[in-house]
Design a protein around this motif. Structure first.
Motif, mmCIF file in Angstrom:
data_model
loop_
_atom_site.group_PDB
_atom_site.id
_atom_site.type_symbol
_atom_site.label_atom_id
_atom_site.label_comp_id
_atom_site.label_asym_id
_atom_site.label_seq_id
_atom_site.Cartn_x
_atom_site.Cartn_y
_atom_site.Cartn_z
ATOM 1 N N ALA A 154 0.845 -1.195 0.000
ATOM 2 C CA ALA A 154 0.000 0.000 0.000
ATOM 3 C C ALA A 154 0.881 1.246 0.000
ATOM 4 C CB ALA A 154 -0.896 -0.010 1.232
ATOM 5 N N THR A 155 0.386 2.302 -0.619
ATOM 6 C CA THR A 155 1.063 3.588 -0.527
ATOM 7 C C THR A 155 0.107 4.543 0.187
ATOM 8 O OG1 THR A 155 0.151 4.443 -2.581
ATOM 9 C CG2 THR A 155 2.216 3.189 -2.746
ATOM 10 N N LYS A 156 0.520 5.794 0.312
ATOM 11 C CA LYS A 156 -0.351 6.778 0.981
ATOM 12 C C LYS A 156 -1.687 6.900 0.263
ATOM 13 C CE LYS A 156 2.964 9.718 3.285
ATOM 14 N NZ LYS A 156 4.098 10.513 2.838
ATOM 15 N N THR A 157 -1.631 6.744 -1.072
ATOM 16 C CA THR A 157 -2.860 6.980 -1.840
ATOM 17 C C THR A 157 -3.513 5.702 -2.368
ATOM 18 O OG1 THR A 157 -1.419 7.358 -3.732
ATOM 19 C CG2 THR A 157 -2.262 9.315 -2.588
ATOM 20 N N THR A 158 -2.789 4.575 -2.380
ATOM 21 C CA THR A 158 -3.380 3.351 -2.935
ATOM 22 C C THR A 158 -3.310 2.208 -1.926
ATOM 23 O OG1 THR A 158 -1.240 2.730 -3.893
ATOM 24 C CG2 THR A 158 -2.776 3.878 -5.345
ATOM 25 N N PRO A 159 -4.342 1.345 -1.914
ATOM 26 C CA PRO A 159 -4.311 0.192 -1.010
ATOM 27 C C PRO A 159 -3.354 -0.886 -1.543
ATOM 28 C CG PRO A 159 -6.293 0.136 -2.356
ATOM 29 C CD PRO A 159 -5.557 1.400 -2.725
ATOM 30 N N GLU A 160 -3.065 -1.860 -0.707
ATOM 31 C CA GLU A 160 -2.256 -3.000 -1.125
ATOM 32 C C GLU A 160 -2.898 -3.665 -2.350
ATOM 33 O OE1 GLU A 160 -0.723 -6.110 1.842
ATOM 34 O OE2 GLU A 160 -2.517 -7.043 0.991
ATOM 35 N N MET A 161 -2.061 -4.117 -3.289
ATOM 36 C CA MET A 161 -2.608 -4.709 -4.517
ATOM 37 C C MET A 161 -2.026 -6.108 -4.722
ATOM 38 S SD MET A 161 -4.489 -4.227 -7.162
ATOM 39 C CE MET A 161 -4.784 -5.754 -8.007
ATOM 40 N N LYS A 162 -2.897 -7.100 -4.653
ATOM 41 C CA LYS A 162 -2.453 -8.485 -4.903
ATOM 42 C C LYS A 162 -2.497 -8.719 -6.408
ATOM 43 C CE LYS A 162 -3.746 -10.860 -0.626
ATOM 44 N NZ LYS A 162 -4.183 -9.858 0.333
ATOM 45 N N ALA A 163 -1.395 -8.444 -7.081
ATOM 46 C CA ALA A 163 -1.380 -8.509 -8.550
ATOM 47 C C ALA A 163 -1.268 -9.945 -9.044
ATOM 48 C CB ALA A 163 -0.240 -7.675 -9.107
ATOM 49 N N ILE A 164 -0.525 -10.797 -8.310
ATOM 50 C CA ILE A 164 -0.389 -12.214 -8.671
ATOM 51 C C ILE A 164 -0.653 -13.039 -7.422
ATOM 52 C CG2 ILE A 164 1.216 -14.004 -9.456
ATOM 53 C CD1 ILE A 164 2.432 -12.064 -11.325
ATOM 54 N N LYS A 165 -1.628 -13.946 -7.553
ATOM 55 C CA LYS A 165 -2.092 -14.652 -6.352
ATOM 56 C C LYS A 165 -1.808 -16.148 -6.400
ATOM 57 C CE LYS A 165 -6.024 -11.507 -6.448
ATOM 58 N NZ LYS A 165 -7.413 -11.479 -6.896
ATOM 59 N N GLY A 166 -0.550 -16.502 -6.560
ATOM 60 C CA GLY A 166 -0.230 -17.932 -6.536
ATOM 61 C C GLY A 166 -0.348 -18.567 -7.910
ATOM 62 N N ILE A 167 0.562 -18.173 -8.809
ATOM 63 C CA ILE A 167 0.528 -18.705 -10.175
ATOM 64 C C ILE A 167 1.460 -19.910 -10.307
ATOM 65 C CG2 ILE A 167 1.387 -18.181 -12.505
ATOM 66 C CD1 ILE A 167 -0.104 -15.651 -12.515
ATOM 67 N N ASP A 168 0.932 -20.987 -10.889
ATOM 68 C CA ASP A 168 1.741 -22.137 -11.290
ATOM 69 C C ASP A 168 1.685 -22.192 -12.804
ATOM 70 O OD1 ASP A 168 2.479 -23.465 -8.787
ATOM 71 O OD2 ASP A 168 0.312 -23.721 -8.540
ATOM 72 N N LEU A 169 2.843 -22.159 -13.419
ATOM 73 C CA LEU A 169 2.863 -22.122 -14.879
ATOM 74 C C LEU A 169 4.115 -22.814 -15.379
ATOM 75 C CD1 LEU A 169 0.843 -20.740 -16.804
ATOM 76 C CD2 LEU A 169 2.335 -18.760 -16.841
ATOM 77 N N LYS A 170 3.942 -23.682 -16.368
ATOM 78 C CA LYS A 170 5.091 -24.333 -16.998
ATOM 79 C C LYS A 170 5.020 -24.031 -18.491
ATOM 80 C CE LYS A 170 5.483 -28.549 -14.111
ATOM 81 N NZ LYS A 170 6.177 -28.044 -13.002
ATOM 82 N N ILE A 171 6.019 -23.361 -18.986
ATOM 83 C CA ILE A 171 6.046 -23.007 -20.406
ATOM 84 C C ILE A 171 7.023 -23.941 -21.122
ATOM 85 C CG2 ILE A 171 6.559 -21.171 -22.065
ATOM 86 C CD1 ILE A 171 5.560 -19.174 -19.993
#
Ligand code: ADP
Length: 310
Positions: free
Chosen positions: A19-36
């Motif tokens: 979080a910053t003074k003006t923005t709340p905490e942001m969960k941008a990636i929530k547990g990604i499993d990926l195999k390319i």
């Protein structure tokens, strides 16, 4: 040396922007499993804000992950950050070319930064491959937007990485340039380079990618071969406006129905399994009189809806 099965592997990857003074905490990636898989052209699709850029920035070493494991070309980004970074070239979304360099100088500087010895540099080869051979000595500021973008691709390839990542490479790019860019990307892939691209153009991904992951709100909601994903896109909607507006969607044997505005309803059917004809027969069998019908093609949004509402 044995090659890794996967060009990129992410396990339980999490990124939370504090979080910053003006923005709340942001969960941008929530547990990604990926195999390319190594050797694939892999599409990372998702609406704006899904977390695609965050994922790519983590791979590129530009953003620190919160937790989880990431391996690039089998190299853990925590344990071997330099080796991991050497294995990828990233073409960023934004054009960031130094206006005072010529394309040739720009590639030489980039190669130097990656410690590529002069004898192994392929500056002219890269410029020519991207249709910039005759612009090698022009100032970057004299290049068109499309040329600058191609230069970005050349820059990403100076250290000859086995994995090339393109972040929204064709946003705002005209059709002709798009074709050229894809021709080069496909050529690179034939030579063994694994390609990862983010886009929100489904058609583009459909055409190019052999495997697609759909990311939504920081989570992977589908990851499968393109052909398989397309069978999910087999669903079409017929929107029926009955003579008498309905209060609730009618029940039709074998079809899903949803109420729409104005007393109309949508019937979804699988193109491989039924036809509009059968849908209409089912509607009539309920004693409903049809005033109007229209059909809707599925789009990426439909896929998201169907994948995220389950
Ligand atoms: P995409 O590339 O799929 O559009 P992003 O990775 O850019 O998605 O963004 C995912 C989410 O994280 C969005 O809600 C975005 O606003 C937020 N976000 C991205 N970068 C930052 C940042 N530097 N600080 C805070 N929030 C961010």
């Amino acid at each position: 040396m044995t090659l890794p099965d996967y060009a990129i592997e992410a396990e339980n990857l999490v990124k939370t922007y504090p979080a910053t003074k003006t923005t709340p905490e942001m969960k941008a990636i929530k547990g990604i499993d990926l195999k390319i898989p190594r050797g694939s052209i892999f599409g990372l699709l998702g609406p704006n804000g899904a977390g695609k850029s965050t994922f790519i920035n983590i791979l590129a070493g530009l953003t620190k992950k919160t937790s989880g494991t990431v391996r690039i070309w089998g190299r853990d980004i925590d344990e071997r950050p330099r080796d991991a970074r050497a294995a990828i070239g990233v073409v960023p979304q934004e054009i960031a070319a130094d206006p005072f360099f010529t394309p040739k100088e720009s590639l030489e500087v980039q190669a130097g930064m990656y410690g590529v010895p002069k004898s192994e540099r392929r500056t002219m080869e890269l410029l020519t491959a991207l249709g910039l051979g005759d612009k090698a000595d022009a100032y970057v500021r004299q290049l068109s937007g499309g040329m600058k973008r191609r230069l970005m691709v050349a820059k990403a390839m100076t250290h000859n990485p086995p994995v090339l990542i393109l972040d929204e490479p064709t946003a705002g790019v005209d059709v002709e340039l798009r074709r050229q860019l894809w021709a080069y990307v496909v050529e690179l892939n034939r030579k063994g380079v694994t390609i990862v691209l983010t886009t929100h153009y489904l058609e583009e991904a459909q055409e190019l990618c052999d495997q697609i992951a759909i990311v939504n709100k920081g989570q992977v909601v589908a990851c499968e071969p393109t052909a398989q994903l397309l069978t999910r896109l087999d669903t079409r909607n017929v929107v029926v406006t009955p003579e008498e507006p309905l209060q609730a969607a009618p029940e039709l044997a074998g079809f899903e129905t949803r109420l729409r505005n104005g007393g109309a309803f949508a019937v979804s059917y699988k193109t491989g399994q039924s036809s509009v004809e059968q849908v209409l027969a089912a509607v009539r069998a309920q004693g409903l009189h049809i005033k109007d019908i229209s059909t809707e093609d599925p789009n990426l949004e439909d896929v998201f809806v169907s994948l995220t509402s389950a």
